[in-house]
Design a protein around this motif. Structure first.
Motif, short mmCIF file in Angstrom:
data_model
loop_
_atom_site.label_atom_id
_atom_site.label_comp_id
_atom_site.label_asym_id
_atom_site.label_seq_id
_atom_site.Cartn_x
_atom_site.Cartn_y
_atom_site.Cartn_z
N HIS A 551 0.83 -1.21 0.00
CA HIS A 551 0.00 0.00 0.00
C HIS A 551 0.87 1.26 0.00
N LEU A 552 0.35 2.30 -0.64
CA LEU A 552 0.98 3.61 -0.52
C LEU A 552 0.69 4.17 0.86
N VAL A 553 1.71 4.76 1.48
CA VAL A 553 1.56 5.33 2.81
C VAL A 553 2.01 6.79 2.77
N THR A 554 1.15 7.68 3.25
CA THR A 554 1.53 9.09 3.36
C THR A 554 1.79 9.40 4.83
N ASP A 555 2.81 10.22 5.08
CA ASP A 555 3.23 10.51 6.45
C ASP A 555 3.65 11.97 6.56
N TYR A 556 2.72 12.80 7.03
CA TYR A 556 3.02 14.24 7.08
C TYR A 556 4.08 14.57 8.13
N THR A 557 4.36 13.66 9.06
CA THR A 557 5.39 13.94 10.06
C THR A 557 6.79 13.95 9.45
N LYS A 558 6.93 13.44 8.24
CA LYS A 558 8.22 13.46 7.56
C LYS A 558 8.42 14.74 6.74
N ARG A 559 7.42 15.59 6.75
CA ARG A 559 7.58 16.88 6.07
C ARG A 559 8.53 17.77 6.86
N ALA A 560 9.13 18.75 6.19
CA ALA A 560 10.06 19.68 6.85
C ALA A 560 9.33 20.52 7.89
N LYS A 561 10.06 20.88 8.93
CA LYS A 561 9.48 21.73 9.97
C LYS A 561 9.15 23.11 9.42
N THR A 562 9.85 23.51 8.36
CA THR A 562 9.62 24.83 7.76
C THR A 562 8.48 24.83 6.75
N ASP A 563 7.84 23.69 6.57
CA ASP A 563 6.76 23.59 5.58
C ASP A 563 5.45 24.14 6.16
N GLN A 564 5.00 25.25 5.61
CA GLN A 564 3.77 25.88 6.08
C GLN A 564 2.52 25.23 5.50
#
Length: 632
Positions: A551-564
């Motif tokens: 399955h495809l898994v999306t994980d917003y916690t892996k986004r940069a801290k500077t990502d607004q």
């Protein structure tokens, strides 16, 4: 709108009595319903004392017109100081003065018309004061019907009353010559020189009549502006209309003429996927509507498409009023009803609810656009909503159109001009990214160059080779690496690190990532590339998208801290985790869909997750031997 107006005698008397700043403050509260900050109030007290010294000359008539804080129509820009009157031939003249309290500045090379100075509590890149004065005067000339009909001559200049000029001063550097020639800059000790400049224009008073007429003049594009933008468009064959682009274009022109005739509001929603020509239609409309005398503006949330298309229209011109036709989506917060003939909202899926630096201004950007325009046109692709704050949807537009009593029309753009004209690639990608189920399980027989690489170095080298032919290929990345403030202008500081692979995010500068010849050495993100197109793109997919357990898994916690773009998700997750996960999934998948459809001829991919790399290879590997799909 003029905040303060009167004669020279009135102004001089109020300065003597120390009431001028209070008058301006009270007028802003009354006319704009806005409170004045302490710093702005002090700036009036300071700068207007200097203007008192300048005007304290019998050669400048007592009944000359004076205006302070003239709000240019449908902008947040205000002209600091205006002096009006007649010259010796009794021609109408207005001196446009930009006041600055700066004490020093540095030149900025390589970027047109910018300087660096301390303002707003930090060192910032801002426009050269002569450019600012010139652009304000040019906007009055381009859009004020009274100024056009009466042939009012505008005399722009800048007055930096705290700035001590030195030999070889950066203020006067040759790179700013074009602007200084049209709008001279006066500095500390130049009171007499500025007086003479005003006296050359104003020899006889006008009792503020000229300023009154300008303030009440109808907004209409000048003939010179009409001719200029049409000429620019004709020199750009990439803006030619094809197939259903032409159909939608003519429908919008028809609606505009109806709006101009009966004054009723109308809203058109133009739906289309990547590469269907939404921006091409918008730019053509901007030119044709202007040619027909309609006050038209192109707006978008992202500055990248505005910058790129304005520059493409201008070509090699450095001085052009074309920039005034391109607006941010928050430009209409305080705009009066029907002030603009037509607003062309590109990338409408990216519109926000609130405007302003802190997201605390206005009601709703869709509402404000419809309210401000007789004809509002929204170019939209709901599958390109890529941040939590993106509210642009067909239903939202219809809701606000009804609230503003605007008739609604819909058009569909289906012809595909990106991805080598392949709707099949887009459908395949939607299926692969699990955005929507389609019948396109493979990309056999599709004339599109799609490759999956096992190393980011190989992918980068392949894109660099493609870029060598035309400077139309770029490397893009998901927002999974921080972009700290320090080093944003230093290409030697690498933000993106994958093993021994390193690369900088696109530099923090006003030179467009899509145009600059050095941008191949930087990675663009969703915010610098959405709405634009290239020949080839190399896309780095970060750990926010993985393939695990089939399955495809999306994980917003892996986004940069500077990502607004994901700001607010953590708070939402604690209150409504199902909604938060669904929104995060949509944002991440739409982001990569958008990045992977920027290339007209091909898309090269490297994914940090080995499982995702293998999944993408398998999705593409069903292709038969004669397809153009190759695996690195």
């Amino acid at each position: 709108m003029i905040i303060y107006s009167g004669s020279k005698a009135d102004f001089m008397n109020e300065v003597v009595e120390d009431t001028i700043a209070y008058s301006i403050r009270d007028n802003i509260q009354e006319k704009m319903h806005r409170k004045t900050g302490e710093a702005e109030f002090r700036s009036w007290v300071n700068s207007l004392e200097y203007m008192y010294k300048v005007l304290n000359d019998d050669g400048i008539p007592q009944n000359s017109g004076i205006a302070i804080e003239y709000n240019l129509p449908n902008t947040a820009k205000r002209v600091d100081f205006l002096v009006s009157g007649y010259d010796k031939e009794r021609s109408a003249n207005v001196v446009v003065i930009e006041l600055k309290q700066w004490e020093k500045l540095n030149k900025v090379e390589g970027l047109d018309g910018l300087v660096e100075t301390y303002t707003g509590g930090a060192n910032r890149r801002v426009v050269h004061p002569s450019y600012q004065a010139w652009s304000y005067a040019q906007m009055i000339k381009d859009y004020n019907e009274y100024a056009q009909i009466s042939d009012v001559r505008l005399w722009p200049c800048a007055y930096l009353h705290n700035y001590l000029r030195t030999h070889d001063d950066p203020l006067d550097d040759p790179i700013y010559k074009d602007y200084l020639d049209d709008a001279p800059a006066f500095a500390k000790g130049d009171v007499k020189k500025l007086r003479e400049y005003i006296k050359n224009a104003v020899m006889e008073g006008d009792d503020s009549e000229i300023l009154y007429e300008i303030d009440n003049g109808r907004i209409k594009p000048s003939k010179s502006l009409q001719d200029a933008i049409v000429g620019m468009l004709e020199s750009n064959p990439e803006f030619n209309l094809i197939d259903d682009q032409k159909v939608v274009f003519e429908r919008i022109m028809e609606l505009s003429r109806l709006c101009e005739k009966d004054g009723r509001k109308r809203t058109l929603i133009a739906k289309g996927g990547p590469g269907t020509g939404k921006t091409v239609i918008a730019i053509n409309l901007l030119a044709r509507l202007t040619q027909e005398g309609v006050f038209a503006q192109y707006c978008s949330k992202n500055s990248a498409p505005r910058t790129v298309y304005a520059r493409k229209l201008k070509g090699h011109r450095t001085k052009s009023s074309i920039d005034n036709m391109f607006k941010g989506s928050g430009a209409y917060v305080d705009a009066p009803n029907n002030i603009v003939g037509a607003i062309l909202a590109d990338e409408a899926h990216r519109l926000n609810e609130k405007s302003g630096l802190y997201g605390n201004q206005g009601i709703n950007q869709i509402h404000e656009i419809i309210h401000a325009a007789k004809l509002s046109v929204f170019f939209i692709d709901e599958s390109q909503r890529v941040t939590v704050k993106d509210i642009g949807s067909v239903n939202e537009i219809k809701h606000w159109a009804a609230a503003n009593h605007s008739a609604v029309y819909e058009e569909e753009l289906s012809s595909q001009f990106r991805c080598n004209g392949s709707d099949g690639y887009l459908a395949w990608l939607d299926n692969v990214l699990d955005i929507r189920e389609t019948a396109n399980f493979d990309i056999a027989e599709i004339d599109y160059d799609f490759k999956v690489f096992d190393s980011p170095q190989e992918m980068r080298q392949s894109i660099i080779e493609k870029n060598g032919h035309s400077n139309k290929s770029r490397i893009l990345a998901g927002y999974c690496w921080d972009w700290p403030k320090s080093g944003r202008s230093d290409t030697n500081i690498h933000d993106i690190k994958i093993g021994d692979f390193e690369m900088s995010w696109n530099l923090s500068s006003d030179e467009s990532f899509a145009i600059s010849s050095t941008s191949i050495n930087e990675a663009g993100c969703i915010h610098t590339t959405q709405g634009l197109e290239f020949e080839y793109v190399g896309v780095i997919i970060g750990n926010d998208l993985r393939y695990e357990n089939h399955h495809l898994v999306t994980d917003y916690t892996k986004r940069a801290k500077t990502d607004q773009s994901i700001k607010g998700l953590k708070k939402m997750e604690s209150a409504d985790p199902e909604r938060a996960h669904k929104l995060a999934d949509e944002v991440i998948k739409n982001t990569y869909r958008t990045l992977m459809t920027r290339g007209m001829k091909g898309c090269y991919v490297y994914a940090t997750d080995p499982g995702l790399r293998q999944y993408l290879k398998e999705c593409a590997a069903t292709t038969t031997h004669y397809a153009l799909i190759t695996l690195a």
